[in-house]
Enzyme design. Structure first.
Site, short mmCIF file in Angstrom:
data_model
loop_
_atom_site.label_atom_id
_atom_site.label_comp_id
_atom_site.label_asym_id
_atom_site.label_seq_id
_atom_site.Cartn_x
_atom_site.Cartn_y
_atom_site.Cartn_z
N GLU A 1 0.62 -1.21 0.00
CA GLU A 1 -0.20 0.03 -0.02
C GLU A 1 0.93 1.18 -0.23
OE1 GLU A 1 -3.52 -0.71 2.68
OE2 GLU A 1 -3.21 -2.35 2.45
N PHE B 1 14.23 -2.64 5.80
CA PHE B 1 12.64 -3.54 6.47
C PHE B 1 13.37 -3.28 7.45
CE2 PHE B 1 8.59 -4.97 5.97
CZ PHE B 1 8.34 -4.07 5.14
N LEU B 2 14.57 -2.78 8.15
CA LEU B 2 15.09 -2.44 9.69
C LEU B 2 14.64 -1.38 10.42
CD1 LEU B 2 18.36 -3.99 8.72
CD2 LEU B 2 16.74 -5.52 10.37
N CYS C 1 -2.43 -7.40 6.65
CA CYS C 1 -2.13 -8.23 5.92
C CYS C 1 -0.72 -8.74 6.88
CB CYS C 1 -0.90 -7.86 4.47
SG CYS C 1 -2.17 -7.52 3.65
N1 LIG Z 1 -4.01 -5.14 1.03
C1 LIG Z 1 -2.68 -5.41 0.36
O1 LIG Z 1 -1.64 -4.66 -0.09
C2 LIG Z 1 -2.57 -6.59 -0.26
C3 LIG Z 1 -3.50 -7.66 0.67
N2 LIG Z 1 -3.20 -9.06 -0.50
C4 LIG Z 1 -4.43 -9.90 -0.10
O2 LIG Z 1 -5.25 -9.55 -0.70
C5 LIG Z 1 -6.71 -9.80 -0.95
C6 LIG Z 1 -7.36 -8.94 0.22
O3 LIG Z 1 -6.75 -7.87 0.12
P1 LIG Z 1 -7.66 -6.16 0.24
O4 LIG Z 1 -8.16 -6.15 -0.70
O5 LIG Z 1 -6.61 -5.84 1.62
O6 LIG Z 1 -9.00 -6.84 0.94
P2 LIG Z 1 -10.15 -5.87 1.21
O7 LIG Z 1 -11.08 -5.77 2.24
O8 LIG Z 1 -10.19 -3.74 1.40
O9 LIG Z 1 -11.47 -6.02 0.02
C7 LIG Z 1 -11.59 -7.17 -0.52
C8 LIG Z 1 -12.73 -7.02 -1.11
O10 LIG Z 1 -13.51 -8.16 -1.27
C9 LIG Z 1 -15.13 -7.74 -1.54
N3 LIG Z 1 -15.94 -9.52 -1.52
C10 LIG Z 1 -15.52 -10.18 -0.41
N4 LIG Z 1 -16.46 -11.15 -1.43
C11 LIG Z 1 -17.15 -10.91 -2.36
C12 LIG Z 1 -16.57 -12.18 -3.37
N5 LIG Z 1 -18.35 -12.68 -3.13
N6 LIG Z 1 -17.21 -11.36 -4.25
C13 LIG Z 1 -16.67 -9.73 -5.08
N7 LIG Z 1 -15.98 -9.57 -3.80
C14 LIG Z 1 -16.31 -9.87 -2.59
C15 LIG Z 1 -14.93 -7.25 -0.77
O11 LIG Z 1 -16.30 -6.32 -0.20
C16 LIG Z 1 -13.55 -6.38 -0.15
O12 LIG Z 1 -13.83 -4.98 -0.87
C17 LIG Z 1 -6.20 -10.49 1.09
O13 LIG Z 1 -5.70 -11.87 1.15
C18 LIG Z 1 -5.03 -10.11 1.29
O14 LIG Z 1 -4.28 -10.78 2.01
C19 LIG Z 1 -2.35 -9.68 -1.35
C20 LIG Z 1 -1.00 -8.56 -1.36
C21 LIG Z 1 -1.43 -7.06 -1.46
O1 LIG Z 2 0.41 -8.85 1.82
C1 LIG Z 2 0.27 -7.63 1.27
O2 LIG Z 2 -1.05 -6.91 1.43
C2 LIG Z 2 1.49 -6.66 1.55
O3 LIG Z 2 2.45 -6.51 3.56
C3 LIG Z 2 3.24 -5.74 2.98
O4 LIG Z 2 3.07 -4.72 2.65
P1 LIG Z 2 2.47 -3.26 3.40
O5 LIG Z 2 1.44 -4.27 4.00
O6 LIG Z 2 1.12 -2.56 2.06
O7 LIG Z 2 3.48 -2.24 3.78
P2 LIG Z 2 4.98 -2.54 4.12
O8 LIG Z 2 5.83 -0.96 4.17
O9 LIG Z 2 5.07 -4.20 4.27
O10 LIG Z 2 4.42 -2.10 5.93
C4 LIG Z 2 3.90 -2.88 6.78
C5 LIG Z 2 4.47 -2.42 8.22
O11 LIG Z 2 5.76 -2.89 8.86
C6 LIG Z 2 5.99 -1.22 8.72
N1 LIG Z 2 7.51 -1.25 9.10
C7 LIG Z 2 7.88 -1.44 8.02
C8 LIG Z 2 9.15 -1.28 7.43
C9 LIG Z 2 10.38 -1.11 8.43
O12 LIG Z 2 11.64 -1.16 8.36
N2 LIG Z 2 9.72 -1.06 9.87
C10 LIG Z 2 8.14 -1.11 10.10
O13 LIG Z 2 8.33 -0.98 11.24
C11 LIG Z 2 5.08 -0.20 8.80
O14 LIG Z 2 5.05 0.58 9.17
C12 LIG Z 2 4.22 -0.86 8.09
O15 LIG Z 2 3.19 -0.41 9.67
C13 LIG Z 2 4.33 -6.53 2.25
O16 LIG Z 2 5.69 -5.56 2.31
C14 LIG Z 2 4.58 -6.68 0.64
O17 LIG Z 2 4.63 -7.08 -0.19
C15 LIG Z 2 2.58 -7.74 0.83
O18 LIG Z 2 2.30 -7.54 -0.84
#
Ligand SMILES: NC(=O)C1=CN([C@@H]2O[C@H](COP(=O)(O)OP(=O)(O)OC[C@H]3O[C@@H](n4cnc5c(N)ncnc54)[C@H](O)[C@@H]3O)[C@@H](O)[C@H]2O)C=CC1
Ligand SMILES: O=C(O)[C@H]1O[C@H](OP(=O)(O)OP(=O)(O)OC[C@H]2O[C@@H](n3ccc(=O)[nH]c3=O)[C@H](O)[C@@H]2O)[C@H](O)[C@@H](O)[C@@H]1O
Length: 438
Positions: free
Chosen positions: A154, A251-252, A262
């Site tokens: 994010e 990441f330190l 996540c």
């Molecule tokens: N937020 C991130 O930066 C990242 C998230 N992920 C993974 O991606 C997945 C989604 O995470 P987020 O986007 O953060 O969650 P989120 O909660 O923001 O989004 C999930 C969306 O799916 C929708 N949804 C739920 N059931 C549904 C269905 N049956 N059909 C269609 N839509 C449906 C919800 O209404 C919601 O808008 C998780 O497994 C997370 O761990 C992976 C990498 C980065």
């Molecule tokens: O699975 C996911 O959703 C994502 O989770 C993290 O991404 P994100 O959660 O967006 O943010 P990060 O930059 O990883 O930071 C995570 C948390 O760690 C903290 N952080 C990060 C780095 C650091 O050195 N110290 C520290 O405290 C940040 O403040 C934050 O609260 C991973 O970096 C992504 O690669 C992954 O896709």
């Protein structure tokens, strides 16, 4: 190509826009009417730099449309990406896979024989095999299911999607590999590594990567605990060990630790899944990683109490409330938990954050907020920096110092210029450091 993205949260909305940016015809499916309506009008329902303008731009091309549910048009897609949530299950460490199961079963009623279903959600190892069984039974044929985990962060989500470090794909069949290579062709042409794996490995790569990142942060925060009682400085220590290329300096960053939707839930889900598989002890260290991380929040609550005698009745300003800068995501935010705990102890919290005050109002209505930074610190007994937004790093401490009641700041992210703040008369307290205040 015709692409459907299912679930338009942080991951899915970004992925849908990214796919449209690559030139595909994209349909996004989202059942939440509030999100659906916002996206359809070109309004991003969350803060993500650059994604808002990319959304408006791609919507205008007509290549990106949104729907509440599948229909004949979306059913004609060549590839479907599942991007629904996998939050921590209530009362358990395990991941709640019910949204993924429901999205997959629903899709099985629409998916074509040649289409590919690529799961992007982060799932416990073994989930894809279970989904395939369920989908095959409903569809009545061998569904082309693959797992294609996402590594975006994010704050830099669109850039990470369009220029990833690598693309990881776990597949049961070669047809899926080819279709996935086609959909990512513009990215692959720029030389991005494409890792073709078996399905369990692809699922595991994702949780392993997040577990490693969480471990790295907790490692330096564990060093911070030792530094605090030994007169050492964890920031200098991180820099010194980071010169070793085998360790690296990323990441330190020591501070109040990791949060978000996540890392915390992924390490817990990993422990729960390993337990189910009978190898819980292999990742038992992640319990420590989690505990070290949560103790950093305790540490700030305790420092605030030490500084103020007790916090009850005192005015505390929290600068930054999202789990990281450039995001309005409050899921498991360390700054939010600290603010809520101090408020519960009787302190009067005022929260400032450049973009998160609207979600904060519904998430934690008990916390007062203030949009203007100067007004937010007025008459504060203590200022805590909870999220390292650029504007806090650059703010003039002398100007803030004229407004607060007591010039004491806890730097929860180790980003403030200590000498500059001290010169402006501030007492600076930071995690993992023993700062001498005159
Ligand atoms: N937020 C991130 O930066 C990242 C998230 N992920 C993974 O991606 C997945 C989604 O995470 P987020 O986007 O953060 O969650 P989120 O909660 O923001 O989004 C999930 C969306 O799916 C929708 N949804 C739920 N059931 C549904 C269905 N049956 N059909 C269609 N839509 C449906 C919800 O209404 C919601 O808008 C998780 O497994 C997370 O761990 C992976 C990498 C980065
Ligand atoms: O699975 C996911 O959703 C994502 O989770 C993290 O991404 P994100 O959660 O967006 O943010 P990060 O930059 O990883 O930071 C995570 C948390 O760690 C903290 N952080 C990060 C780095 C650091 O050195 N110290 C520290 O405290 C940040 O403040 C934050 O609260 C991973 O970096 C992504 O690669 C992954 O896709």
């Amino acid at each position: 190509m015709k692409v459907t993205v299912i679930g338009l949260g942080y991951l899915g909305a970004t992925h849908a826009v990214a796919m449209a940016e690559l030139g595909h015809e994209v349909i996004g499916i989202e059942p939440d009417p509030r999100k659906l309506s916002a996206l359809s009008q070109g309004v991003l329902p969350f803060h993500e730099p650059g994604l808002d303008t990319a959304l408006t731009k791609t919507l205008a091309t007509g290549k990106l449309t949104f729907k509440a549910a599948h229909d004949a048009e979306s059913a004609a897609s060549e590839i479907f990406f599942i991007c629904v949530g996998t939050p921590q299950r209530a009362g358990s460490d395990a991941a709640d896979t019910s949204y993924v199961i429901s999205a997959a079963e629903d899709l099985a009623r629409w998916v074509g024989r040649d289409a590919v279903v690529a799961g992007k959600s982060t799932v416990p190892v073994g989930t894809a095999a279970e989904l395939k069984k369920r989908m095959d039974a409903i569809a009545g044929f061998d569904v082309h299911l693959a797992w294609n985990p996402e590594f975006l962060r994010e704050g830099t989500a669109l850039e990470d999607s369009l220029r990833p470090d690598r693309i990881v794909v776990g597949t049961f069949d070669q047809h899926s590999v080819q279709v996935i290579k086609n959909v990512y062709a513009p990215i692959l042409e720029s030389g991005t590594p494409f890792l073709e794996l078996d399905v369990p490995t692809a699922e595991l790569v994702k949780v392993a990567a997040n577990a490693f990142l969480a471990t790295k942060i907790s490692f330096i925060n564990a060093m911070a605990e030792v530094a605090e009682v030994s007169g050492a400085d964890a920031v200098a220590l991180a820099k010194a060990i980071g010169y070793d290329e085998r360790i690296g300096n990323k990441f330190l960053r020591t501070g109040i630790g990791f949060g978000g939707g996540c890392l915390p839930k992924d390490i817990r889900g990993f422990m729960a899944r390993a337990d189910e598989l009978g190898v819980g002890s292999a990742v038992e260290f992640l319990r420590n990683v989690d505990q070290v991380n949560l103790r950093r929040r305790d540490r700030v609550v305790s420092l605030a109490n030490t500084e103020l005698g007790e916090v009850s009745g005192k005015a505390i300003t929290m600068l930054g409330i999202s789990f990281k800068p450039d995001s309005d995501d409050l899921r498991d935010s360390p700054a939010l938990e600290i603010a809520q705990r101090l408020q519960a102890q009787g302190a009067h919290l005022t929260v400032h954050d450049p973009v998160s005050l609207v979600p904060l109002a519904s998430r934690a209505p008990e916390l007062s907020s203030e949009q203007d930074l100067m007004a937010a610190v007025k008459s504060a007994d203590l200022v805590i920096l909870g999220t390292e937004w650029k504007q806090y790093r650059e703010v003039d401490p002398a100007e803030l110092g004229e407004l607060v009641k007591t010039k004491t700041v806890i730097d929860g992210r180790n980003v403030l210029d200590v000498a500059r703040w001290q010169q402006a008369g501030w007492k600076v307290i930071a995690l993992g450091r023993n700062i001498q205040n005159g």
